[in-house]
Design a protein around this motif. Structure first.
Motif, PDB file in Angstrom:
ATOM      1  N   SER A 105      30.541 -29.936  18.788  1.00  0.00           N
ATOM      2  CA  SER A 105      30.568 -28.603  19.400  1.00  0.00           C
ATOM      3  C   SER A 105      29.439 -27.722  18.866  1.00  0.00           C
ATOM      4  N   ARG A 121      26.444 -26.013  21.094  1.00  0.00           N
ATOM      5  CA  ARG A 121      26.093 -24.589  21.056  1.00  0.00           C
ATOM      6  C   ARG A 121      24.603 -24.405  20.805  1.00  0.00           C
ATOM      7  N   LYS A 141      22.674 -25.354  23.963  1.00  0.00           N
ATOM      8  CA  LYS A 141      22.762 -24.297  24.979  1.00  0.00           C
ATOM      9  C   LYS A 141      21.802 -23.154  24.646  1.00  0.00           C
ATOM     10  N   GLU A 189      26.013 -24.034  11.565  1.00  0.00           N
ATOM     11  CA  GLU A 189      27.062 -23.609  12.495  1.00  0.00           C
ATOM     12  C   GLU A 189      28.111 -22.715  11.841  1.00  0.00           C
TER      13      GLU A 189
END
Length: 190
Positions: free
Chosen positions: A42, A46, A49, A144
């Protein structure tokens, strides 16, 4: 430039030496970059993106603004042009950073962890402190981190203390405000 051992008339030992000395700079950076960097799936999504947004939306928009400002004439006193060029450099720097991180990171899918009895990278842990208050964290890569969202770095004091622990284990964490003792209540790999 790489040379193929099969097509060369030199001895294999010489080619091996040349292969190590003349390798790509990127490969040298990967091997000499220190500790391996991990990202959860994940977290990588992110970052990807954000990279796509910068490449497909932000950069073209700022480039158009800089072009329009440059068309106005004297660039030395044109604040829009100067600010636009600065913003473009920041975007390019972030794009390079994201590309390098995504290219060199090891992507880990927490749900694929086989040993779910112990804490490893990607685990979501619930801890209880000395006062009985519970807190939940997911152990993620340093790129992150989101403490408000409950994601802490694998390099943080809490995560380091928790590695390889089981439910019921107690750990002491030294933090800037002093020592605190946590009991591991739950481990999940989602």
């Amino acid at each position: 430039m790489r040379r193929d051992v099969r097509n060369s008339k030199e001895a294999p030992e010489e080619n091996d030496e040349l292969e190590l000395e003349g390798g790509d700079e990127e490969e040298e950076e990967k091997s000499s970059s220190g500790p391996r960097r991990y990202l959860t799936r994940s977290g990588a999504e992110r970052m990807h993106k954000e990279l796509l947004r910068l490449l497909n939306e932000e950069r073209p928009k700022v480039t158009a603004e800089v072009s329009a400002a440059a068309a106005q004439g004297d660039r030395s006193e044109n604040a829009e042009y100067i600010y636009g060029k600065k913003r473009l450099r920041e975007i390019d720097r972030r794009i390079r950073f994201l590309q390098k991180r995504l290219d060199t990171a090891t992507i880990v899918e927490p749900s694929e962890q086989t040993d779910t009895e112990r804490v490893y990278f990607g685990a979501t842990v619930t801890l209880e402190d000395e006062d009985g208050q519970k807190v939940t964290y997911q152990i993620v890569g340093s790129d992150e981190i989101d403490t408000a969202g409950g994601r802490i770095s694998v390099e943080s004091p809490i995560a380091r203390a928790l590695m390889r622990k089981k439910v019921g284990d107690t750990v002491e964490v030294i933090r800037p405000r002093g020592e605190i003792e946590y009991t591991l209540v739950r481990i999940r790999y989602a």
